[in-house]
Motif scaffolding. Structure first.
Motif, mmCIF file in Angstrom:
data_model
loop_
_atom_site.group_PDB
_atom_site.id
_atom_site.type_symbol
_atom_site.label_atom_id
_atom_site.label_comp_id
_atom_site.label_asym_id
_atom_site.label_seq_id
_atom_site.Cartn_x
_atom_site.Cartn_y
_atom_site.Cartn_z
ATOM 1 N N ASP A 13 0.845 -1.193 0.000
ATOM 2 C CA ASP A 13 0.000 0.000 0.000
ATOM 3 C C ASP A 13 0.881 1.244 0.000
ATOM 4 O O ASP A 13 2.114 1.142 0.037
ATOM 5 C CB ASP A 13 -1.005 -0.024 1.156
ATOM 6 C CG ASP A 13 -0.375 -0.001 2.538
ATOM 7 O OD1 ASP A 13 0.701 0.622 2.716
ATOM 8 O OD2 ASP A 13 -0.953 -0.586 3.461
ATOM 9 N N THR A 14 0.270 2.406 -0.058
ATOM 10 C CA THR A 14 1.032 3.650 -0.164
ATOM 11 C C THR A 14 1.798 3.988 1.115
ATOM 12 O O THR A 14 2.652 4.871 1.103
ATOM 13 C CB THR A 14 0.107 4.830 -0.529
ATOM 14 O OG1 THR A 14 -0.945 4.912 0.445
ATOM 15 C CG2 THR A 14 -0.482 4.642 -1.915
ATOM 16 N N TRP A 19 0.917 -6.620 1.995
ATOM 17 C CA TRP A 19 -0.277 -7.452 2.102
ATOM 18 C C TRP A 19 0.000 -8.744 1.334
ATOM 19 O O TRP A 19 0.435 -8.692 0.186
ATOM 20 C CB TRP A 19 -1.473 -6.742 1.486
ATOM 21 C CG TRP A 19 -1.826 -5.444 2.151
ATOM 22 C CD1 TRP A 19 -1.120 -4.279 2.114
ATOM 23 C CD2 TRP A 19 -2.971 -5.175 2.949
ATOM 24 N NE1 TRP A 19 -1.743 -3.298 2.837
ATOM 25 C CE2 TRP A 19 -2.905 -3.832 3.363
ATOM 26 C CE3 TRP A 19 -4.063 -5.948 3.361
ATOM 27 C CZ2 TRP A 19 -3.876 -3.246 4.158
ATOM 28 C CZ3 TRP A 19 -5.038 -5.348 4.144
ATOM 29 C CH2 TRP A 19 -4.943 -4.014 4.540
ATOM 30 N N CYS A 34 -1.308 -8.633 6.812
ATOM 31 C CA CYS A 34 -0.739 -7.318 6.543
ATOM 32 C C CYS A 34 0.426 -7.099 7.499
ATOM 33 O O CYS A 34 0.287 -7.278 8.713
ATOM 34 C CB CYS A 34 -1.800 -6.238 6.735
ATOM 35 S SG CYS A 34 -1.192 -4.574 6.415
ATOM 36 N N PHE A 56 -5.316 -4.625 -5.061
ATOM 37 C CA PHE A 56 -6.087 -3.437 -4.736
ATOM 38 C C PHE A 56 -6.764 -2.935 -5.998
ATOM 39 O O PHE A 56 -6.209 -3.027 -7.091
ATOM 40 C CB PHE A 56 -5.177 -2.328 -4.176
ATOM 41 C CG PHE A 56 -4.754 -2.552 -2.758
ATOM 42 C CD1 PHE A 56 -5.584 -2.194 -1.715
ATOM 43 C CD2 PHE A 56 -3.527 -3.117 -2.466
ATOM 44 C CE1 PHE A 56 -5.197 -2.396 -0.397
ATOM 45 C CE2 PHE A 56 -3.126 -3.323 -1.163
ATOM 46 C CZ PHE A 56 -3.965 -2.962 -0.122
ATOM 47 N N ASN A 62 -8.695 1.524 -2.831
ATOM 48 C CA ASN A 62 -8.789 1.159 -1.422
ATOM 49 C C ASN A 62 -9.659 -0.080 -1.206
ATOM 50 O O ASN A 62 -10.011 -0.402 -0.081
ATOM 51 C CB ASN A 62 -9.329 2.319 -0.595
ATOM 52 C CG ASN A 62 -10.764 2.667 -0.936
ATOM 53 O OD1 ASN A 62 -11.243 2.375 -2.027
ATOM 54 N ND2 ASN A 62 -11.446 3.307 -0.008
ATOM 55 N N THR A 77 -10.589 -0.994 2.529
ATOM 56 C CA THR A 77 -9.535 -0.746 3.509
ATOM 57 C C THR A 77 -9.420 0.750 3.753
ATOM 58 O O THR A 77 -9.969 1.554 3.008
ATOM 59 C CB THR A 77 -8.181 -1.305 3.024
ATOM 60 O OG1 THR A 77 -7.744 -0.541 1.901
ATOM 61 C CG2 THR A 77 -8.289 -2.762 2.639
ATOM 62 N N VAL A 79 -6.572 2.225 3.535
ATOM 63 C CA VAL A 79 -5.356 2.607 2.819
ATOM 64 C C VAL A 79 -5.558 2.424 1.325
ATOM 65 O O VAL A 79 -6.500 1.773 0.883
ATOM 66 C CB VAL A 79 -4.141 1.765 3.279
ATOM 67 C CG1 VAL A 79 -3.857 1.995 4.745
ATOM 68 C CG2 VAL A 79 -4.358 0.295 3.005
ATOM 69 N N GLN A 80 -4.649 2.996 0.544
ATOM 70 C CA GLN A 80 -4.676 2.825 -0.904
ATOM 71 C C GLN A 80 -3.554 1.897 -1.330
ATOM 72 O O GLN A 80 -2.445 1.960 -0.788
ATOM 73 C CB GLN A 80 -4.482 4.159 -1.612
ATOM 74 C CG GLN A 80 -5.671 5.075 -1.551
ATOM 75 C CD GLN A 80 -5.438 6.313 -2.400
ATOM 76 O OE1 GLN A 80 -4.373 6.901 -2.351
ATOM 77 N NE2 GLN A 80 -6.434 6.685 -3.163
ATOM 78 N N GLY A 81 -3.848 1.083 -2.333
ATOM 79 C CA GLY A 81 -2.819 0.238 -2.908
ATOM 80 C C GLY A 81 -1.817 1.095 -3.662
ATOM 81 O O GLY A 81 -2.165 2.091 -4.282
#
Length: 85
Positions: A13-14, A19, A34, A56, A62, A77, A79-81
């Protein structure tokens, strides 16, 4: 990773978290894990079947898509991929 098991899908993720899918081992551990950038386990998403891969997606990247042995799961989620470089 629990032993024995195999991870096939890995995404970041960013925030730099990793993951990964977990499957083909203990059925109680099937799902997604994660990890923090330092390698500490942050959390698990349990799935009732073997998980092979994940990615993602969605407009905001997300949504985590999880490929099970017979089903496709999707969870949002916070968070962002990460994008591929």
């Amino acid at each position: 990773m629990p032993k024995p098991s195999i991870t096939d899908g890995v995404r970041c993720d960013t925030e730099g978290r990793v993951w990964c899918s977990v499957g083909w081992g203990d059925p109680n551990e099937d799902g997604v894990r994660c990890y923090t950038p330092s390698g500490d386990l942050l959390g698990k998403i349990h799935i009732p079947e073997t998980v092979a891969n994940l990615c993602f997606g969605g407009q905001q990247r997300n949504r985590l898509y999880i490929c099970g042995s017979t089903s496709l799961y999707a969870v949002y989620t916070s968070v962002q991929g990460a994008m591929k470089p």
